[in-house]
Design an enzyme around this catalytic site. Sequence first.
Site, PDB file in Angstrom:
ATOM      1  N   HIS A  85      -1.756  -4.853  18.984  1.00 43.45           N
ATOM      2  CA  HIS A  85      -2.715  -4.769  17.874  1.00 43.45           C
ATOM      3  C   HIS A  85      -2.008  -4.479  16.558  1.00 43.45           C
ATOM      4  CE1 HIS A  85      -2.916  -0.272  17.662  1.00 43.45           C
ATOM      5  NE2 HIS A  85      -2.776  -0.316  18.974  1.00 43.45           N
ATOM      6  N   ASP A  87      -3.551  -3.067  13.709  1.00 41.57           N
ATOM      7  CA  ASP A  87      -4.032  -1.943  12.903  1.00 41.57           C
ATOM      8  C   ASP A  87      -3.353  -0.646  13.301  1.00 41.57           C
ATOM      9  OD1 ASP A  87      -5.489  -2.015  15.391  1.00 41.57           O
ATOM     10  OD2 ASP A  87      -6.900  -0.557  14.552  1.00 41.57           O
ATOM     11  N   ASP A 148       2.694   2.591  16.930  1.00 41.90           N
ATOM     12  CA  ASP A 148       1.449   2.258  17.625  1.00 41.90           C
ATOM     13  C   ASP A 148       0.626   1.368  16.691  1.00 41.90           C
ATOM     14  OD1 ASP A 148      -0.893   2.139  19.077  1.00 41.90           O
ATOM     15  OD2 ASP A 148      -1.443   4.236  18.732  1.00 41.90           O
ATOM     16  N   GLU A 182      -8.051  -2.337  17.027  1.00 42.68           N
ATOM     17  CA  GLU A 182      -7.990  -1.695  18.345  1.00 42.68           C
ATOM     18  C   GLU A 182      -8.214  -0.198  18.239  1.00 42.68           C
ATOM     19  OE1 GLU A 182      -5.933   0.271  21.848  1.00 42.68           O
ATOM     20  OE2 GLU A 182      -5.619   0.498  19.701  1.00 42.68           O
ATOM     21  N   GLU A 183      -7.694   0.405  17.169  1.00 45.57           N
ATOM     22  CA  GLU A 183      -7.761   1.858  17.031  1.00 45.57           C
ATOM     23  C   GLU A 183      -9.186   2.378  16.853  1.00 45.57           C
ATOM     24  OE1 GLU A 183      -5.497   3.735  17.757  1.00 45.57           O
ATOM     25  OE2 GLU A 183      -3.538   2.905  17.260  1.00 45.57           O
ATOM     26  N   ASP A 205       1.635  -1.779  24.622  1.00 47.28           N
ATOM     27  CA  ASP A 205       1.091  -0.695  23.787  1.00 47.28           C
ATOM     28  C   ASP A 205       1.236   0.655  24.486  1.00 47.28           C
ATOM     29  OD1 ASP A 205      -0.179   0.562  21.671  1.00 47.28           O
ATOM     30  OD2 ASP A 205      -2.209  -0.009  22.293  1.00 47.28           O
TER      31      ASP A 205
END
Length: 417
Positions: A85, A87, A148, A182-183, A205
Amino acid sequence: MSTYSNFNKSLEERFIKYAKIDTQSDPNSPTCPSTLKQKNLGRELVLELLEIGISDAEMDDNGYVYGTIPSNTDKQIPVIFFCSHMDTSPDSSGENVKPIIHDKYQGQDLILPDDPKIVIRIADHKDLKHQIGNDIITASGTTLLGADNKAGLAEIMEAASFFMKNPEVKHGTIKVLFTPDEEIGRGVDKVDLKKLGADFGYTIDGETLGSIEDETFSADGAVLKIYGVSTHPGFAKGKMESAIKILAEILNTLPKDTLTPEATHQKEGFIHPVSMHGQVEEAEAQFIIRDFTDEKLAEHGRFLEETVKQVLAEYPKSSYTLEIKAQYRNMKQVLDKHPKIVQYGIEAIERAGVAPKQQSIRGGTDGSRLSYMGLPCPNIFAGEHAFHSKQEWVSVQDMEKSVQTIINIACIWEEKG
């Protein structure tokens, strides 16, 4: 078989480039992506994919990036995808990130220069003990780093570049998927499964070197509304029932030593209030409810409602509504039906010279929901640590092992096809 080598430091250069692009998502935004700035990174990723020869690379209107590494084998191989991801978490600023490389780490505490109060202590970050001699990347003390999941982006891009440069390394069709948001739990809300065209995949991830995660929490969200009785406070005796105070009493009645994030670990679930607001007449709290089985998840929902009823028994004029909605489910329930996906992931980690660690996630990934959308999807380590914080760090050498693992996964599926 050719082996991946980061001889020209392209891996850390990619990662640092991505980390400098602010892609923080916004849970309060209704759009997709939730912040337009995520598309700035998406455009960069498309350009890089095109440059390495992935001719169908594109970003759609919702900020999803797709690309295809064509098969170079005569075997009929399942189409696999690798996903990360774009974001970063809303929990800490992602603006003006200044990545710092700490060459050949020697076990010292890392004091971050832009805010010396931010110290990455080896006593607090146990995985640092395994990083002696490695190159550690941190932020400068005022932001998160964004490993991340920009570590995962860089690793997938490096693997894609490797495949395009080394056609003698045999593999089936490989799809690349980079997602927004995703976050904030929306990472696959608008993914185009037809365009992706894959059979299953792997999210990149995860945290610790060698980890492969085939189990996540199952997750529900709950909204509790309390409807009290409002009157003029000067004439309220025997009449007023404050929704704010009732809600506070409910929260105070919930367990403090169990069923709460700060008191649970491993396979223990929880009920966690994440926000609240209100007035005397009406107050609201939002909760996340987590556990590893659907049965326990349902028990927690019932326990929350029983607690509400217990407190409201003392307030006969007040009422409540409790709405519980499914968010995602434990991907193990799907992955157990497709054991080769995890088995080949474990073998790929072993071939990279790393001891595999099969683990559960006290959280969720894009893979949780993709698994229930028909695309079984375990999670592979990216090397990110202390995510969502200013102490976030990643090891270049761990990232190299992740790239090799991605390459190995594709090769194993071709070999055994």
